[in-house]
Design an enzyme around this catalytic site. Sequence first.
Site, short mmCIF file in Angstrom:
data_model
loop_
_atom_site.label_atom_id
_atom_site.label_comp_id
_atom_site.label_asym_id
_atom_site.label_seq_id
_atom_site.Cartn_x
_atom_site.Cartn_y
_atom_site.Cartn_z
N CYS A 99 0.81 -1.12 -0.12
CA CYS A 99 -0.16 -0.04 0.07
C CYS A 99 0.95 1.27 -0.09
O CYS A 99 1.42 1.51 0.97
CB CYS A 99 -0.89 0.08 1.22
SG CYS A 99 -1.91 1.62 1.45
N CYS A 102 -0.78 4.29 2.28
CA CYS A 102 -0.63 4.23 3.75
C CYS A 102 -0.18 2.86 4.18
O CYS A 102 0.82 2.49 4.06
CB CYS A 102 -2.11 4.47 4.03
SG CYS A 102 -3.64 4.07 3.31
N SER A 103 -1.38 1.97 4.42
CA SER A 103 -0.80 0.61 4.86
C SER A 103 -2.07 -0.16 5.03
O SER A 103 -2.02 -0.80 5.79
CB SER A 103 -0.39 0.72 6.09
OG SER A 103 -0.89 1.51 7.26
N CYS A 104 -2.81 -0.16 3.85
CA CYS A 104 -3.98 -1.10 3.79
C CYS A 104 -3.45 -2.54 3.85
O CYS A 104 -2.43 -3.02 3.13
CB CYS A 104 -4.72 -0.98 2.70
SG CYS A 104 -5.35 0.85 2.34
#
Lengths: 194, 109, 97
Positions: A99, A102-104
């Site tokens: 991601c 962000c950090s999905c």
Amino acid sequence: MAGVIEADSERLLVAIESLLAKKGLASPQEIAERIALTDAASPGQGARMVAKAWCDPAYRALMLADGTAAAEALGIPMRGAPPLGVLENTAELHHLVVCTLCSCYPRAVLGYPPFWFKSSAYRARAVRDPRGLLAEWGTVLPENVRMRVVDSTADYRWMVLPVRPAATDGWGEERLAGIVREGDMIGVTVPAAS
Amino acid sequence: MPEKPSTEPEELPRAHHDLGGVAKYACQPVDTEPHALTDFDKQVDAVRSILGAKKVMSVDELRRGIEAIPEETYHRLSYYQRWIRSIADNLLRRGVVSEEELRAELERG
Amino acid sequence: MAELAPGRLVQVRSDWPEARGPAHIRTPHYLRGRRGRIVRRLGEFPNPEDLAFARPAPKLPLYHVAFDQAAIWGEGATGDELLVEIFGHWLQEVPAQ
């Protein structure tokens, strides 16, 4: 507004928790329950799905068509979670999930995202130099294997269905699940019979 | 409608959270070691999750708040430190808590 | 815009809203202006650009779009691809050549 939110993070958390409790939005008990719920999700759940898909063609077909339904079929709670998509690795194609914005992460089936997945270096490099990135884990793909890097930018969450390793004929699901690690289901590593 | 020429993408405005391909990380190794979450991390995560379930703030509002953190601070703060700052920002924006309340609570703590 | 069928050649809009003020954009910087191919339609989801500011968010079609990885960076292995979720309002159809 800027000033007050620049407070020390620990103090900010204590203050917010206290205000949310007073307003009936989040009690300490609710927070503790939520932590317990989140802690219950772990890579072991995704590993069970992978092992079942390796043994059961009908389950594999379901998992590739509808990851959410496949997770629920194993009793993994998916209510409120984003839809889950499953990317199938083959002898010719290897998937890697990142991601960049962000950090999905497929938390419902793998738990909290690991530190490396959230790091700037991983997020920056995965889409540009994926083979160099895999080398950080000692993962080397044969040149004839194409890579497909999946940048998780929106409403789905993605997990990888790795290739079943050679020399695992006759293994049961539980034993197979035991060799599937977190990184195998994101694509930074590949499972091996061990 | 020609395809964008192969210019160095850094020449065009880029938000600092939008990290795909950013050249300054090209040679930075990835820390592949496991890092256990702290109690603080888990509490922040849980608060966000409860506020999301109760429709007090969406994931995209959380992200917007994180993206609004100035670049230097963004890279200095830990992952969940960014989150609590964004949560506070969004609760103020939404009027769920007032600045006075939050300030008073911080002073009490 | 008409629904984009799998296999359709598309181009990501070359737009930079972050230069115009506060924005929340889920189309990565490195794909703006780039050509790709529709792989599948993933469904309809509320526009994150509105959700981020707690505005009413109309549902928009979301597509999985494949891009040639080496073409974007001028480096990388032939045949390697990027597969990215992109909302329909960021995609323009490219006439068949």
